[in-house]
Design a protein around this motif. Structure first.
Motif, PDB file in Angstrom:
ATOM      1  N   GLU A   1     -14.401  11.253  -3.100  1.00 27.86           N
ATOM      2  CA  GLU A   1     -13.688  10.218  -3.825  1.00 27.86           C
ATOM      3  C   GLU A   1     -12.596   9.611  -2.938  1.00 27.86           C
ATOM      4  N   ARG A   2     -12.241   8.368  -3.240  1.00 30.73           N
ATOM      5  CA  ARG A   2     -11.122   7.710  -2.570  1.00 30.73           C
ATOM      6  C   ARG A   2     -10.226   7.075  -3.626  1.00 30.73           C
ATOM      7  N   ILE A   3      -8.922   7.116  -3.382  1.00 31.24           N
ATOM      8  CA  ILE A   3      -7.965   6.475  -4.275  1.00 31.24           C
ATOM      9  C   ILE A   3      -7.064   5.579  -3.434  1.00 31.24           C
ATOM     10  N   ASP A   4      -7.150   4.274  -3.672  1.00 31.85           N
ATOM     11  CA  ASP A   4      -6.256   3.308  -3.026  1.00 31.85           C
ATOM     12  C   ASP A   4      -5.099   3.046  -3.979  1.00 31.85           C
ATOM     13  N   GLN A   5      -3.866   3.177  -3.466  1.00 33.91           N
ATOM     14  CA  GLN A   5      -2.686   3.078  -4.322  1.00 33.91           C
ATOM     15  C   GLN A   5      -1.703   2.039  -3.782  1.00 33.91           C
ATOM     16  N   PHE A   6      -0.983   1.400  -4.723  1.00 35.19           N
ATOM     17  CA  PHE A   6      -0.004   0.371  -4.387  1.00 35.19           C
ATOM     18  C   PHE A   6       1.245   0.585  -5.232  1.00 35.19           C
TER      19      PHE A   6
ATOM     20  N   PRO B   1       0.830  -1.210   0.000  1.00 30.82           N
ATOM     21  CA  PRO B   1       0.000   0.000   0.000  1.00 30.82           C
ATOM     22  C   PRO B   1       0.865   1.261   0.000  1.00 30.82           C
ATOM     23  N   PHE B   2       0.413   2.237  -0.747  1.00 31.29           N
ATOM     24  CA  PHE B   2       1.141   3.501  -0.875  1.00 31.29           C
ATOM     25  C   PHE B   2       0.220   4.632  -0.438  1.00 31.29           C
ATOM     26  N   SER B   3       0.543   5.242   0.699  1.00 34.69           N
ATOM     27  CA  SER B   3      -0.230   6.379   1.207  1.00 34.69           C
ATOM     28  C   SER B   3       0.451   7.672   0.778  1.00 34.69           C
ATOM     29  N   VAL B   4      -0.178   8.392  -0.120  1.00 36.94           N
ATOM     30  CA  VAL B   4       0.406   9.644  -0.593  1.00 36.94           C
ATOM     31  C   VAL B   4       0.576  10.626   0.552  1.00 36.94           C
ATOM     32  N   ALA B   5      -0.390  10.633   1.468  1.00 35.82           N
ATOM     33  CA  ALA B   5      -0.355  11.601   2.571  1.00 35.82           C
ATOM     34  C   ALA B   5       0.866  11.409   3.465  1.00 35.82           C
ATOM     35  N   SER B   6       1.255  10.155   3.705  1.00 39.42           N
ATOM     36  CA  SER B   6       2.377   9.884   4.599  1.00 39.42           C
ATOM     37  C   SER B   6       3.682   9.599   3.867  1.00 39.42           C
ATOM     38  N   ALA B   7       3.639   9.531   2.536  1.00 40.76           N
ATOM     39  CA  ALA B   7       4.853   9.255   1.763  1.00 40.76           C
ATOM     40  C   ALA B   7       5.804  10.447   1.833  1.00 40.76           C
ATOM     41  N   THR B   8       7.084  10.163   1.726  1.00 45.53           N
ATOM     42  CA  THR B   8       8.076  11.227   1.679  1.00 45.53           C
ATOM     43  C   THR B   8       8.069  11.870   0.297  1.00 45.53           C
ATOM     44  N   PRO B   9       8.562  13.100   0.169  1.00 51.59           N
ATOM     45  CA  PRO B   9       8.670  13.702  -1.165  1.00 51.59           C
ATOM     46  C   PRO B   9       9.459  12.832  -2.139  1.00 51.59           C
ATOM     47  N   ALA B  10      10.498  12.158  -1.652  1.00 51.16           N
ATOM     48  CA  ALA B  10      11.294  11.291  -2.523  1.00 51.16           C
ATOM     49  C   ALA B  10      10.477  10.106  -3.021  1.00 51.16           C
TER      50      ALA B  10
ATOM     51  N   LEU C   1       8.060  11.345  -5.652  1.00 51.26           N
ATOM     52  CA  LEU C   1       8.782  11.626  -6.895  1.00 51.26           C
ATOM     53  C   LEU C   1       9.160  10.327  -7.604  1.00 51.26           C
ATOM     54  N   ALA C   2       9.504   9.279  -6.860  1.00 49.93           N
ATOM     55  CA  ALA C   2       9.842   7.997  -7.480  1.00 49.93           C
ATOM     56  C   ALA C   2       8.651   7.424  -8.234  1.00 49.93           C
ATOM     57  N   VAL C   3       7.466   7.537  -7.650  1.00 56.52           N
ATOM     58  CA  VAL C   3       6.253   7.071  -8.334  1.00 56.52           C
ATOM     59  C   VAL C   3       5.979   7.930  -9.563  1.00 56.52           C
ATOM     60  N   ALA C   4       6.151   9.237  -9.420  1.00 59.09           N
ATOM     61  CA  ALA C   4       5.922  10.143 -10.551  1.00 59.09           C
ATOM     62  C   ALA C   4       6.879   9.846 -11.695  1.00 59.09           C
ATOM     63  N   GLU C   5       8.120   9.522 -11.385  1.00 59.52           N
ATOM     64  CA  GLU C   5       9.093   9.181 -12.431  1.00 59.52           C
ATOM     65  C   GLU C   5       8.693   7.906 -13.162  1.00 59.52           C
ATOM     66  N   LEU C   6       8.128   6.958 -12.439  1.00 58.48           N
ATOM     67  CA  LEU C   6       7.614   5.746 -13.079  1.00 58.48           C
ATOM     68  C   LEU C   6       6.485   6.087 -14.049  1.00 58.48           C
ATOM     69  N   ILE C   7       5.533   6.911 -13.607  1.00 62.46           N
ATOM     70  CA  ILE C   7       4.403   7.296 -14.462  1.00 62.46           C
ATOM     71  C   ILE C   7       4.910   8.002 -15.714  1.00 62.46           C
ATOM     72  N   ALA C   8       5.870   8.913 -15.548  1.00 65.67           N
ATOM     73  CA  ALA C   8       6.409   9.657 -16.689  1.00 65.67           C
ATOM     74  C   ALA C   8       7.148   8.734 -17.653  1.00 65.67           C
ATOM     75  N   GLU C   9       7.871   7.753 -17.126  1.00 69.85           N
ATOM     76  CA  GLU C   9       8.605   6.818 -17.989  1.00 69.85           C
ATOM     77  C   GLU C   9       7.647   5.951 -18.791  1.00 69.85           C
ATOM     78  N   CYS C  10       6.573   5.495 -18.164  1.00 70.79           N
ATOM     79  CA  CYS C  10       5.576   4.686 -18.883  1.00 70.79           C
ATOM     80  C   CYS C  10       4.912   5.503 -19.976  1.00 70.79           C
ATOM     81  N   PHE C  11       4.607   6.759 -19.696  1.00 65.03           N
ATOM     82  CA  PHE C  11       3.988   7.626 -20.703  1.00 65.03           C
ATOM     83  C   PHE C  11       4.929   7.823 -21.889  1.00 65.03           C
ATOM     84  N   ALA C  12       6.213   8.094 -21.606  1.00 67.02           N
ATOM     85  CA  ALA C  12       7.181   8.322 -22.678  1.00 67.02           C
ATOM     86  C   ALA C  12       7.354   7.082 -23.543  1.00 67.02           C
TER      87      ALA C  12
END
Length: 332
Positions: free
Chosen positions: A57-62, A9-18, A21-32
């Motif tokens: 709304e609720r978003i459950d993330q992993f 489980p990935f809680s955006v609220a409690s996740a560190t900025p790093a 950013l690691a998840v965001a980099e994955l999303i950007a790489e998949c898009f590219a």
């Protein structure tokens, strides 16, 4: 022995900025990987957008991690107040880690989460730009519920004469066109009702009820758009005889990804159709974005393949097929 990498489980609220950013980099790489010719997504902006949640709304993330690197990401997005039987899923796996079972593990985690949330249906989309998506969806037992055509218009090929014809209105025309960046407070409740006209759009075999839109949702969306740095243009037609809003169209553009404009929803109330209002909205929007979105080269939009009326307008404007999107549903 290799440890099996599993979704956590990935809680955006409690996740560190790093971590965000690691998840965001994955999303950007998949898009590219899927859209190599498009302007790249910007990980710092994506990291902030991970925190965006619509009211109700609720978003459950992993995430599947390898050290500090995100290898796979999944989310289940659903409303707590309406269409509570269904959730919208998304699974992304880094291109260099595909075909190793990560996507299947993530999909299973999302399916289990959907069952825990008492959903009986899970929906998701695939695109022909990522051909592996369709066989993966079929393997899960999902069925295509709606086919969408993603179309593109090259702005260099705009037919100005056609736009002029569609923009021309009678001298005694009772309809008035508004151009908004944000919805004025006096129109907010009416605008929520107007957006719900999209419930009349074709939805194929999708097992969903009409969506209800509230003024609070609109203000939340506007806040998210502003935080992301996007520019949204909303064109609205008002009947001056009654003060009723009868049609609207919206587009999104980001100055850091200036080449592509996203044309969003366009809708006219059923009782106001047949008066050229849809064509007026589409032509006026093109004039607005050409003037106010410097660097834009193309406009992209989506329509259900069965939405013949809107497809015919787009084809007349010069939109051509760019990709195909399938909306799937899986009964749990």
């Amino acid at each position: 022995m290799t440890t099996l990498q599993m979704p956590t489980p990935f809680s955006v609220a409690s996740a560190t900025p790093a971590e965000r950013l690691a998840v965001a980099e994955l999303i950007a790489e998949c898009f590219a990987f899927t859209y190599p010719d498009d302007p790249p997504l910007i990980p710092t902006l994506l990291a902030a957008e991970l925190t965006h949640v619509t009211p109700g709304e609720r978003i459950d993330q992993f995430v599947i991690w390898e050290g500090e690197r995100a290898l796979a990401y999944g989310k289940l997005d659903y409303s707590l107040t309406q269409n509570r039987h269904t959730g919208q899923a998304q699974v992304l796996v880094r291109p260099d880690r595909r075909r190793r079972g990560l996507g299947q593990r993530m999909f299973t985690a999302l399916s289990d989460q959907a069952r825990q949330a008492r959903h009986r249906l899970m929906t998701f989309v695939t695109t022909d730009r990522a051909p592996a998506g369709e066989p993966f969806a079929t393997k899960q037992g999902a069925k295509v519920a709606l086919l969408d055509r993603r179309s593109q218009l090259d702005l260099k090929l705009l037919d100005d004469a056609l736009l002029e014809r569609w923009l021309e209105r009678p001298a005694d025309d009772p309809f008035q066109l508004h151009v908004w960046r944000t919805v004025p407070g006096a129109y907010l409740t009416q605008m929520a009702g107007l957006i719900m006209v999209m419930n009349t759009a074709p939805r194929g075999d999708l097992d969903v009820d009409d969506w209800q839109i509230t003024p609070e949702m609109i203000r939340a969306w506007e806040g998210m758009i502003a935080e992301s740095g996007d520019v949204r243009h909303t064109l609205v037609i008002e009947d001056s005889r009654t003060g009723e809003l009868v049609g609207y169209s919206e587009s999104d553009w980001h100055p850091l990804r200036a080449a592509v404009i996203g044309q969003g929803a366009t809708a006219v109330r059923p009782e106001a159709r047949g008066q050229g209002l849809g064509k007026w909205l589409k032509a006026a929007m093109l004039r607005v974005v050409v003037a106010e979105c410097p660097g834009a080269r193309v406009v992209r939009t989506s329509n259900a393949e069965e939405n013949a009326a809107m497809l015919s307008i787009n084809v007349a404007l010069g939109f051509t097929p760019w990709s195909s999107v399938s909306e799937w549903q899986l009964r749990l």
